[in-house]
Design a protein around this motif. Structure first.
Motif, mmCIF file in Angstrom:
data_model
loop_
_atom_site.group_PDB
_atom_site.id
_atom_site.type_symbol
_atom_site.label_atom_id
_atom_site.label_comp_id
_atom_site.label_asym_id
_atom_site.label_seq_id
_atom_site.Cartn_x
_atom_site.Cartn_y
_atom_site.Cartn_z
ATOM 1 N N ALA A 75 0.834 -1.199 0.000
ATOM 2 C CA ALA A 75 0.000 0.000 0.000
ATOM 3 C C ALA A 75 0.871 1.252 0.000
ATOM 4 O O ALA A 75 2.070 1.185 0.292
ATOM 5 C CB ALA A 75 -0.908 0.001 1.233
ATOM 6 N N PRO A 76 0.259 2.416 -0.284
ATOM 7 C CA PRO A 76 1.007 3.673 -0.200
ATOM 8 C C PRO A 76 1.435 3.951 1.241
ATOM 9 O O PRO A 76 0.725 3.597 2.191
ATOM 10 C CB PRO A 76 0.000 4.732 -0.672
ATOM 11 C CG PRO A 76 -1.051 3.988 -1.398
ATOM 12 C CD PRO A 76 -1.105 2.628 -0.786
ATOM 13 N N ARG A 82 -1.507 6.084 8.185
ATOM 14 C CA ARG A 82 -2.782 6.657 8.632
ATOM 15 C C ARG A 82 -3.659 5.627 9.355
ATOM 16 O O ARG A 82 -4.435 5.967 10.232
ATOM 17 C CB ARG A 82 -3.530 7.228 7.430
ATOM 18 C CG ARG A 82 -4.612 8.185 7.811
ATOM 19 C CD ARG A 82 -5.264 8.926 6.654
ATOM 20 N NE ARG A 82 -4.760 8.787 5.323
ATOM 21 C CZ ARG A 82 -3.892 9.625 4.723
ATOM 22 N NH1 ARG A 82 -3.400 10.642 5.376
ATOM 23 N NH2 ARG A 82 -3.508 9.431 3.480
ATOM 24 N N PHE A 83 -3.536 4.380 8.985
ATOM 25 C CA PHE A 83 -4.328 3.317 9.588
ATOM 26 C C PHE A 83 -3.387 2.333 10.265
ATOM 27 O O PHE A 83 -2.316 2.039 9.751
ATOM 28 C CB PHE A 83 -5.166 2.585 8.525
ATOM 29 C CG PHE A 83 -6.115 3.488 7.801
ATOM 30 C CD1 PHE A 83 -7.361 3.788 8.325
ATOM 31 C CD2 PHE A 83 -5.759 4.058 6.586
ATOM 32 C CE1 PHE A 83 -8.235 4.628 7.653
ATOM 33 C CE2 PHE A 83 -6.618 4.900 5.899
ATOM 34 C CZ PHE A 83 -7.857 5.190 6.440
ATOM 35 N N GLU A 84 -3.769 1.801 11.382
ATOM 36 C CA GLU A 84 -2.918 0.857 12.103
ATOM 37 C C GLU A 84 -3.053 -0.536 11.486
ATOM 38 O O GLU A 84 -4.141 -1.083 11.389
ATOM 39 C CB GLU A 84 -3.325 0.795 13.578
ATOM 40 C CG GLU A 84 -2.436 -0.107 14.387
ATOM 41 C CD GLU A 84 -2.844 -0.149 15.845
ATOM 42 O OE1 GLU A 84 -2.592 -1.173 16.484
ATOM 43 O OE2 GLU A 84 -3.425 0.832 16.330
ATOM 44 N N TRP A 85 -1.927 -1.102 11.074
ATOM 45 C CA TRP A 85 -1.908 -2.433 10.472
ATOM 46 C C TRP A 85 -1.032 -3.340 11.299
ATOM 47 O O TRP A 85 0.101 -3.014 11.587
ATOM 48 C CB TRP A 85 -1.394 -2.372 9.029
ATOM 49 C CG TRP A 85 -2.273 -1.511 8.190
ATOM 50 C CD1 TRP A 85 -2.044 -0.222 7.824
ATOM 51 C CD2 TRP A 85 -3.554 -1.846 7.666
ATOM 52 N NE1 TRP A 85 -3.099 0.258 7.089
ATOM 53 C CE2 TRP A 85 -4.045 -0.711 6.980
ATOM 54 C CE3 TRP A 85 -4.341 -2.993 7.708
ATOM 55 C CZ2 TRP A 85 -5.272 -0.702 6.338
ATOM 56 C CZ3 TRP A 85 -5.575 -2.967 7.059
ATOM 57 C CH2 TRP A 85 -6.028 -1.836 6.387
ATOM 58 N N ARG A 86 -1.543 -4.485 11.658
ATOM 59 C CA ARG A 86 -0.767 -5.454 12.437
ATOM 60 C C ARG A 86 -0.144 -6.477 11.491
ATOM 61 O O ARG A 86 -0.518 -7.645 11.491
ATOM 62 C CB ARG A 86 -1.660 -6.136 13.464
ATOM 63 C CG ARG A 86 -2.149 -5.161 14.499
ATOM 64 C CD ARG A 86 -2.909 -5.841 15.605
ATOM 65 N NE ARG A 86 -3.483 -4.833 16.465
ATOM 66 C CZ ARG A 86 -4.727 -4.811 16.857
ATOM 67 N NH1 ARG A 86 -5.542 -5.767 16.476
ATOM 68 N NH2 ARG A 86 -5.165 -3.859 17.631
ATOM 69 N N VAL A 87 0.786 -5.991 10.694
ATOM 70 C CA VAL A 87 1.486 -6.828 9.731
ATOM 71 C C VAL A 87 2.979 -6.658 9.998
ATOM 72 O O VAL A 87 3.466 -5.528 10.041
ATOM 73 C CB VAL A 87 1.145 -6.408 8.278
ATOM 74 C CG1 VAL A 87 1.908 -7.236 7.276
ATOM 75 C CG2 VAL A 87 -0.354 -6.517 8.027
#
Length: 154
Positions: A75-76, A82-87
């Motif tokens: 992703a950009p 801006r969004f929390e990602w658990r990766v």
């Protein structure tokens, strides 16, 4: 007189499902260069993409065990921050936001292979508007890698 059948060539991503179309090159066929992991692509409005990706990661409503999911994300950079990602970092590609389509075009196959090696079961991709320029080619390649799992969300 013998009738000659002329088959039209494959020109667009949607044509790969036309069994009578003749591909102009091997790269225009079916699931070309797809990784072992399932590829999922969402494009449209940013908030809707984030919501759809979260729903997928939580496996809302499909009865599948979310714990068995090993996701990767492309992703950009501004979307990722801006969004929390658990990766984990080895399965996360935050590409430059100012020229995301070109960055995705340059690194798509490399990232798909990298995430396969990292053990991802599913690769989530922030798609681009396929209406013009390099985005058309990028989405064509993503359509094939995703075996049709491309969704527009608004």
């Amino acid at each position: 007189m013998i009738a000659k059948t002329i088959q039209r060539p494959v020109l667009f991503a949607a044509d790969v499902f036309d069994l009578d179309a003749v591909p102009l090159s091997p790269g225009m066929k079916y699931r070309h260069y797809a990784p072992n992991a399932r590829v999922h692509v969402w494009w449209g409005k940013e908030v809707a993409i984030a919501s759809a990706m979260r729903a997928f990661l939580n496996r809302e409503g499909d009865g599948t065990d979310a714990a068995s999911l090993v996701p990767a994300l492309i992703a950009p950079q501004d979307f990722v921050s801006r969004f929390e990602w658990r990766v984990p970092a080895d399965r996360l590609a935050a590409l430059p936001s100012d020229d995301y389509a070109a960055a995705l075009a340059r690194s798509l196959y490399e990232l798909l292979r990298k995430f396969d090696r990292a053990g991802a079961t599913d690769i989530l991709v922030y798609g681009v508007d396929p209406a013009h320029g390099i985005s058309t080619a990028v989405m064509n390649r993503l359509q094939k890698a995703a075996s049709g799992r491309v969704r527009r969300v608004d």
